[in-house]
Design a protein around this motif. Sequence first.
Motif, PDB file in Angstrom:
ATOM      1  N   GLU A 113       0.836  -1.213   0.000  1.00 55.15           N
ATOM      2  CA  GLU A 113       0.000   0.000   0.000  1.00 55.15           C
ATOM      3  C   GLU A 113       0.865   1.256   0.000  1.00 55.15           C
ATOM      4  O   GLU A 113       0.597   2.212  -0.732  1.00 55.15           O
ATOM      5  CB  GLU A 113      -0.921  -0.019   1.230  1.00 55.15           C
ATOM      6  CG  GLU A 113      -1.872   1.159   1.304  1.00 55.15           C
ATOM      7  CD  GLU A 113      -2.729   1.119   2.558  1.00 55.15           C
ATOM      8  OE1 GLU A 113      -2.668   2.089   3.336  1.00 55.15           O
ATOM      9  OE2 GLU A 113      -3.446   0.114   2.746  1.00 55.15           O
ATOM     10  N   GLU A 114       1.916   1.258   0.828  1.00 52.36           N
ATOM     11  CA  GLU A 114       2.826   2.402   0.866  1.00 52.36           C
ATOM     12  C   GLU A 114       3.560   2.566  -0.462  1.00 52.36           C
ATOM     13  O   GLU A 114       3.772   3.688  -0.931  1.00 52.36           O
ATOM     14  CB  GLU A 114       3.841   2.244   2.002  1.00 52.36           C
ATOM     15  CG  GLU A 114       3.255   2.430   3.381  1.00 52.36           C
ATOM     16  CD  GLU A 114       4.243   2.085   4.479  1.00 52.36           C
ATOM     17  OE1 GLU A 114       4.285   2.836   5.486  1.00 52.36           O
ATOM     18  OE2 GLU A 114       4.979   1.078   4.336  1.00 52.36           O
ATOM     19  N   GLU A 115       3.932   1.448  -1.076  1.00 55.28           N
ATOM     20  CA  GLU A 115       4.606   1.507  -2.374  1.00 55.28           C
ATOM     21  C   GLU A 115       3.701   2.162  -3.420  1.00 55.28           C
ATOM     22  O   GLU A 115       4.135   3.022  -4.181  1.00 55.28           O
ATOM     23  CB  GLU A 115       5.019   0.105  -2.822  1.00 55.28           C
ATOM     24  CG  GLU A 115       5.798   0.097  -4.111  1.00 55.28           C
ATOM     25  CD  GLU A 115       6.295  -1.285  -4.489  1.00 55.28           C
ATOM     26  OE1 GLU A 115       6.210  -1.615  -5.689  1.00 55.28           O
ATOM     27  OE2 GLU A 115       6.778  -2.026  -3.610  1.00 55.28           O
ATOM     28  N   THR A 116       2.442   1.758  -3.438  1.00 57.03           N
ATOM     29  CA  THR A 116       1.473   2.339  -4.379  1.00 57.03           C
ATOM     30  C   THR A 116       1.309   3.836  -4.123  1.00 57.03           C
ATOM     31  O   THR A 116       1.294   4.640  -5.056  1.00 57.03           O
ATOM     32  CB  THR A 116       0.115   1.621  -4.258  1.00 57.03           C
ATOM     33  OG1 THR A 116       0.314   0.234  -4.548  1.00 57.03           O
ATOM     34  CG2 THR A 116      -0.910   2.202  -5.210  1.00 57.03           C
ATOM     35  N   GLN A 117       1.208   4.203  -2.851  1.00 56.83           N
ATOM     36  CA  GLN A 117       1.060   5.614  -2.487  1.00 56.83           C
ATOM     37  C   GLN A 117       2.297   6.404  -2.915  1.00 56.83           C
ATOM     38  O   GLN A 117       2.189   7.473  -3.520  1.00 56.83           O
ATOM     39  CB  GLN A 117       0.848   5.754  -0.973  1.00 56.83           C
ATOM     40  CG  GLN A 117       0.724   7.191  -0.502  1.00 56.83           C
ATOM     41  CD  GLN A 117       0.682   7.309   1.020  1.00 56.83           C
ATOM     42  OE1 GLN A 117       0.776   6.325   1.735  1.00 56.83           O
ATOM     43  NE2 GLN A 117       0.558   8.539   1.503  1.00 56.83           N
ATOM     44  N   LEU A 118       3.458   5.880  -2.621  1.00 60.05           N
ATOM     45  CA  LEU A 118       4.714   6.553  -2.928  1.00 60.05           C
ATOM     46  C   LEU A 118       4.908   6.713  -4.438  1.00 60.05           C
ATOM     47  O   LEU A 118       5.367   7.751  -4.914  1.00 60.05           O
ATOM     48  CB  LEU A 118       5.875   5.769  -2.309  1.00 60.05           C
ATOM     49  CG  LEU A 118       7.279   6.338  -2.379  1.00 60.05           C
ATOM     50  CD1 LEU A 118       7.343   7.778  -1.900  1.00 60.05           C
ATOM     51  CD2 LEU A 118       8.227   5.471  -1.564  1.00 60.05           C
ATOM     52  N   LYS A 119       4.526   5.718  -5.183  1.00 60.74           N
ATOM     53  CA  LYS A 119       4.687   5.734  -6.642  1.00 60.74           C
ATOM     54  C   LYS A 119       3.952   6.923  -7.264  1.00 60.74           C
ATOM     55  O   LYS A 119       4.408   7.496  -8.255  1.00 60.74           O
ATOM     56  CB  LYS A 119       4.169   4.417  -7.222  1.00 60.74           C
ATOM     57  CG  LYS A 119       4.665   4.103  -8.595  1.00 60.74           C
ATOM     58  CD  LYS A 119       4.209   2.699  -8.979  1.00 60.74           C
ATOM     59  CE  LYS A 119       4.948   2.170 -10.162  1.00 60.74           C
ATOM     60  NZ  LYS A 119       4.541   0.826 -10.527  1.00 60.74           N
ATOM     61  N   ARG A 120       2.838   7.319  -6.666  1.00 59.20           N
ATOM     62  CA  ARG A 120       2.061   8.452  -7.188  1.00 59.20           C
ATOM     63  C   ARG A 120       2.835   9.766  -7.090  1.00 59.20           C
ATOM     64  O   ARG A 120       2.530  10.721  -7.800  1.00 59.20           O
ATOM     65  CB  ARG A 120       0.726   8.572  -6.445  1.00 59.20           C
ATOM     66  CG  ARG A 120      -0.262   7.477  -6.786  1.00 59.20           C
ATOM     67  CD  ARG A 120      -1.661   7.813  -6.302  1.00 59.20           C
ATOM     68  NE  ARG A 120      -1.755   7.902  -4.853  1.00 59.20           N
ATOM     69  CZ  ARG A 120      -2.159   6.920  -4.062  1.00 59.20           C
ATOM     70  NH1 ARG A 120      -2.511   5.756  -4.582  1.00 59.20           N
ATOM     71  NH2 ARG A 120      -2.223   7.091  -2.763  1.00 59.20           N
ATOM     72  N   TYR A 121       3.812   9.818  -6.215  1.00 61.32           N
ATOM     73  CA  TYR A 121       4.591  11.042  -6.015  1.00 61.32           C
ATOM     74  C   TYR A 121       5.860  11.093  -6.874  1.00 61.32           C
ATOM     75  O   TYR A 121       6.558  12.100  -6.882  1.00 61.32           O
ATOM     76  CB  TYR A 121       4.996  11.165  -4.546  1.00 61.32           C
ATOM     77  CG  TYR A 121       3.860  11.518  -3.626  1.00 61.32           C
ATOM     78  CD1 TYR A 121       3.515  12.850  -3.400  1.00 61.32           C
ATOM     79  CD2 TYR A 121       3.142  10.541  -2.951  1.00 61.32           C
ATOM     80  CE1 TYR A 121       2.488  13.186  -2.541  1.00 61.32           C
ATOM     81  CE2 TYR A 121       2.114  10.861  -2.090  1.00 61.32           C
ATOM     82  CZ  TYR A 121       1.784  12.185  -1.890  1.00 61.32           C
ATOM     83  OH  TYR A 121       0.768  12.524  -1.035  1.00 61.32           O
ATOM     84  N   LEU A 122       6.174  10.015  -7.563  1.00 63.46           N
ATOM     85  CA  LEU A 122       7.406   9.937  -8.346  1.00 63.46           C
ATOM     86  C   LEU A 122       7.146  10.312  -9.806  1.00 63.46           C
ATOM     87  O   LEU A 122       6.165   9.862 -10.398  1.00 63.46           O
ATOM     88  CB  LEU A 122       7.975   8.517  -8.287  1.00 63.46           C
ATOM     89  CG  LEU A 122       8.302   7.981  -6.897  1.00 63.46           C
ATOM     90  CD1 LEU A 122       8.683   6.503  -6.971  1.00 63.46           C
ATOM     91  CD2 LEU A 122       9.404   8.785  -6.240  1.00 63.46           C
ATOM     92  N   THR A 123       8.033  11.121 -10.361  1.00 68.55           N
ATOM     93  CA  THR A 123       7.914  11.535 -11.763  1.00 68.55           C
ATOM     94  C   THR A 123       9.116  11.014 -12.541  1.00 68.55           C
ATOM     95  O   THR A 123      10.244  11.440 -12.292  1.00 68.55           O
ATOM     96  CB  THR A 123       7.865  13.075 -11.864  1.00 68.55           C
ATOM     97  OG1 THR A 123       6.800  13.563 -11.060  1.00 68.55           O
ATOM     98  CG2 THR A 123       7.676  13.514 -13.305  1.00 68.55           C
ATOM     99  N   PRO A 124       8.898  10.079 -13.493  1.00 74.24           N
ATOM    100  CA  PRO A 124      10.015   9.579 -14.294  1.00 74.24           C
ATOM    101  C   PRO A 124      10.508  10.642 -15.282  1.00 74.24           C
ATOM    102  O   PRO A 124       9.711  11.434 -15.806  1.00 74.24           O
ATOM    103  CB  PRO A 124       9.430   8.390 -15.048  1.00 74.24           C
ATOM    104  CG  PRO A 124       8.058   8.189 -14.524  1.00 74.24           C
ATOM    105  CD  PRO A 124       7.648   9.411 -13.797  1.00 74.24           C
TER     106      PRO A 124
END
Length: 192
Positions: free
Chosen positions: A18-29
């Motif tokens: 769940e934290e990984e999914t949440q964190l992924k939303r904040y990352l910009t490739p």
Amino acid sequence: MYELFFKSFRQKVPLSAEEETQLKRYLTPKKLRKKQYLLQEGDVCKAIAFIEKGALKAYSVDEKGNEHIIQFGLEGWIISDLYSFLTGELATYNIDAIEDSEVLLISKSAHEELLLEMPAYETFTRLNITGAYLAMQKRLTSIISTPLKEQYTDFIALYPDIVQRVPQHMIASYLGLKPETLSRVRQKIAQK
């Protein structure tokens, strides 16, 4: 593109799905071509970059046009002008790609939100900043008190991947040497 980031994260701090999914939303490739800037001196650093692929360098340029490299970054490393990022003041460093690279950016606003909302991210950030500070302190001590030959051999031992991927003139810049001085040091080492 996120695999290395989450692998590195989990090596330092446990992370739920769940934290990984949440964190992924904040990352910009972001993809960078060789020699493309991620940050230029005089701009405000608006993001921290996690390197998924490639190699980058952070450096300043003196009045004579000479580069002074303060940091290299390879896969799994973080690179930024942290002072500018944290204070909002103008960057004193340039950051550009030594090779074609792929990074994940965490913006200032995302960083601030994550620090408040996700204890695992706060711990990850604290561990990274502490590690960077310790590495900087060790490097300064080495520059002040270690003979050139030993500085270079320590660099080779600590960063064998950089030695294989980065031109010698950049390594000389990082060590605070002229390329010809580094050549002499390398010759002395080879003669033994």
